[in-house]
Design a protein around this motif. Structure first.
Motif: not given
Length: 140
Positions: A132, A134-140
């Protein structure tokens, strides 16, 4: 100090380490993170070349996160990760958020983070937390 080192198990063997806990428990948080890297297939070719057997054993659930980290002599460095993952590792693990997530998620109510059980349930729980982040980081 080697700036390529993300974490070193020796940092945890000070006076804060609980004497009633086996020393190998200090490897668990590192092994869980490396296990996530393996399950997500985000490790470097160098890591695969040097530790391919351990990667296969971990993927087949034949070794635990503690053993995985111990095979690295308790040292995680940036050479273990794909180039695309390094900025995330630097931010999330290197910035201290991973350890905070680990403690909040797994050691809440325990005497210390070193009392966390090396179990597939705990690995799966942390795997979701890291994914989660990592996903947040990818989309920020």
């Amino acid at each position: 100090m080697n700036s390529n080192i993300v974490d070193n198990v020796r940092n945890y063997f000070g006076s804060e380490f609980p004497e009633e806990v086996a020393l190998d428990q200090a490897y668990l948080h590192m092994g869980i993170f490396m296990g996530w890297v393996i399950k997500m297939d985000l490790y470097s070719d160098d890591y695969e070349d040097e530790y391919g057997a351990q990667i296969i054993h971990f993927m087949n659930n034949e070794i635990s996160p503690i053993i995985l980290a111990a095979t690295l002599d308790g040292i995680i460095d940036y050479s273990l990760f794909r180039e695309t993952l390094k900025p995330f590792v630097r931010s999330y693990y290197g910035g201290g958020q991973y350890l905070m997530d680990y403690q909040k998620t797994l050691s809440e109510g325990l005497n210390s983070m070193f009392h966390v059980k090396d179990s597939s349930e705990n690995f799966d729980t942390m795997k979701m937390v890291i994914s989660n982040r990592y996903q947040d980081w990818l989309t920020s």
